[in-house]
Enzyme design. Structure first.
Site, PDB file in Angstrom:
ATOM      1  N   ASP A  15       7.443   7.032   7.982  1.00  0.00           N
ATOM      2  CA  ASP A  15       7.030   6.071   6.977  1.00  0.00           C
ATOM      3  C   ASP A  15       7.619   4.736   7.423  1.00  0.00           C
ATOM      4  O   ASP A  15       8.594   4.704   8.186  1.00  0.00           O
ATOM      5  CB  ASP A  15       7.594   6.496   5.613  1.00  0.00           C
ATOM      6  CG  ASP A  15       7.261   5.502   4.514  1.00  0.00           C
ATOM      7  OD1 ASP A  15       6.114   5.024   4.452  1.00  0.00           O
ATOM      8  OD2 ASP A  15       8.166   5.196   3.718  1.00  0.00           O
ATOM      9  N   ARG A  16       7.062   3.637   6.977  1.00  0.00           N
ATOM     10  CA  ARG A  16       7.570   2.338   7.426  1.00  0.00           C
ATOM     11  C   ARG A  16       8.625   1.790   6.460  1.00  0.00           C
ATOM     12  O   ARG A  16       9.809   1.767   6.783  1.00  0.00           O
ATOM     13  CB  ARG A  16       6.416   1.347   7.597  1.00  0.00           C
ATOM     14  CG  ARG A  16       6.817   0.124   8.423  1.00  0.00           C
ATOM     15  CD  ARG A  16       5.762  -0.946   8.408  1.00  0.00           C
ATOM     16  NE  ARG A  16       5.849  -1.694   7.169  1.00  0.00           N
ATOM     17  CZ  ARG A  16       4.974  -2.614   6.788  1.00  0.00           C
ATOM     18  NH1 ARG A  16       3.926  -2.891   7.521  1.00  0.00           N
ATOM     19  NH2 ARG A  16       5.125  -3.250   5.647  1.00  0.00           N
ATOM     20  N   ASP A  17       8.181   1.346   5.286  1.00  0.00           N
ATOM     21  CA  ASP A  17       9.080   0.684   4.341  1.00  0.00           C
ATOM     22  C   ASP A  17      10.079   1.686   3.757  1.00  0.00           C
ATOM     23  O   ASP A  17       9.694   2.678   3.158  1.00  0.00           O
ATOM     24  CB  ASP A  17       8.271   0.008   3.231  1.00  0.00           C
ATOM     25  CG  ASP A  17       7.274  -1.007   3.783  1.00  0.00           C
ATOM     26  OD1 ASP A  17       7.608  -1.683   4.775  1.00  0.00           O
ATOM     27  OD2 ASP A  17       6.171  -1.113   3.227  1.00  0.00           O
ATOM     28  N   TYR A  26       6.497  -4.860  -0.651  1.00  0.00           N
ATOM     29  CA  TYR A  26       5.346  -5.529  -0.044  1.00  0.00           C
ATOM     30  C   TYR A  26       5.698  -6.385   1.175  1.00  0.00           C
ATOM     31  O   TYR A  26       5.279  -7.532   1.289  1.00  0.00           O
ATOM     32  CB  TYR A  26       4.593  -6.354  -1.089  1.00  0.00           C
ATOM     33  CG  TYR A  26       4.121  -5.508  -2.246  1.00  0.00           C
ATOM     34  CD1 TYR A  26       3.063  -4.624  -2.070  1.00  0.00           C
ATOM     35  CD2 TYR A  26       4.755  -5.561  -3.478  1.00  0.00           C
ATOM     36  CE1 TYR A  26       2.637  -3.820  -3.120  1.00  0.00           C
ATOM     37  CE2 TYR A  26       4.332  -4.767  -4.528  1.00  0.00           C
ATOM     38  CZ  TYR A  26       3.275  -3.895  -4.341  1.00  0.00           C
ATOM     39  OH  TYR A  26       2.858  -3.093  -5.380  1.00  0.00           O
ATOM     40  N   GLN A  59      -0.103   0.932   2.339  1.00  0.00           N
ATOM     41  CA  GLN A  59      -0.040  -0.532   2.242  1.00  0.00           C
ATOM     42  C   GLN A  59      -0.940  -1.011   1.100  1.00  0.00           C
ATOM     43  O   GLN A  59      -1.936  -1.702   1.297  1.00  0.00           O
ATOM     44  CB  GLN A  59      -0.425  -1.167   3.581  1.00  0.00           C
ATOM     45  CG  GLN A  59       0.602  -0.969   4.672  1.00  0.00           C
ATOM     46  CD  GLN A  59       1.934  -1.626   4.334  1.00  0.00           C
ATOM     47  OE1 GLN A  59       1.986  -2.780   3.953  1.00  0.00           O
ATOM     48  NE2 GLN A  59       3.016  -0.865   4.457  1.00  0.00           N
ATOM     49  N   SER A  60      -0.564  -0.634  -0.121  1.00  0.00           N
ATOM     50  CA  SER A  60      -1.367  -0.998  -1.290  1.00  0.00           C
ATOM     51  C   SER A  60      -1.374  -2.494  -1.545  1.00  0.00           C
ATOM     52  O   SER A  60      -2.240  -2.993  -2.263  1.00  0.00           O
ATOM     53  CB  SER A  60      -0.867  -0.268  -2.534  1.00  0.00           C
ATOM     54  OG  SER A  60       0.399  -0.754  -2.937  1.00  0.00           O
ATOM     55  N   ASP A 141      10.989   8.356   2.789  1.00  0.00           N
ATOM     56  CA  ASP A 141      12.038   8.145   1.777  1.00  0.00           C
ATOM     57  C   ASP A 141      11.558   8.483   0.370  1.00  0.00           C
ATOM     58  O   ASP A 141      12.308   8.321  -0.586  1.00  0.00           O
ATOM     59  CB  ASP A 141      12.554   6.703   1.838  1.00  0.00           C
ATOM     60  CG  ASP A 141      11.488   5.669   1.517  1.00  0.00           C
ATOM     61  OD1 ASP A 141      10.302   5.911   1.821  1.00  0.00           O
ATOM     62  OD2 ASP A 141      11.842   4.621   0.963  1.00  0.00           O
TER      63      ASP A 141
END
Length: 175
Positions: A15-17, A26, A59-60, A141
């Site tokens: 996952d990125r964030d 964001y 990426q909403s 996470d």
């Protein structure tokens, strides 16, 4: 991209964030991007061990109209440049701009197949790359990351947001 003639190897799905970078919400500009401690080193270590490394990120913010897909692509390019400085690379970035409550009509979907907890991004990578699913890992996470991994048949590890290299050291085995 499909590499049918290549030998299968395990993949590290990230996952990125909240896993690769701090998550104040964001993140879409390089000047707001902050690596999680040990993230670049972990990516490089898995690259050197012969693993595929993929980013799978909801990426909403795109669907909500906060930023565009070109912003995400540009941020991922900057991440790639930064990773190259330590000998690391992401083999492919997968992102999902769709959301049930998207304000941008083109991105509104009641249950986007790529949006975690759905496994679409992971399944796409499994189709496009010669991945040994039985040895692969998804690191996220959130519970949605773990559910996406489960639905894709990949072992999930929930990251506590400290140091990614320390967290993954015991998983680092040659491909």
């Amino acid at each position: 991209m499909s590499l049918p003639d290549a030998q299968t190897r395990p993949a590290l799905f990230l996952d990125r964030d909240g896993v690769l970078n701090e998550d104040p919400g964001y993140v879409h500009r390089w000047e707001d991007f902050r690596w999680i401690p040990g993230a670049r080193e972990a990516v490089a270590a898995f690259n050197h061990a012969g693993w595929w490394v993929f980013v799978v990120t909801n990426q909403s913010g795109i669907g909500r109209g906060y930023y565009g897909e070109d912003d995400v692509v540009a941020l991922h390019a900057k991440m790639s440049e930064s990773l190259a400085e330590v000998g690391g690379r992401i083999d492919a970035f997968y992102y999902c701009p769709q959301h049930p409550d998207a304000t941008v009509e083109a991105y509104r979907h009641p249950d986007p197949p790529d949006r975690k907890p759905n496994p679409g991004m992971i399944l796409r990578a499994l189709r496009e790359w010669p991945v040994d699913v039985s040895r692969s890992i998804m690191v996220g996470d959130k519970d949605a990351d773990m559910e996406a991994a489960r639905r894709a048949g990949v072992r999930g590890l929930k990251f506590p947001s400290d140091n990614l290299m320390v967290f993954l050291e015991k998983e680092l085995v040659p491909a």
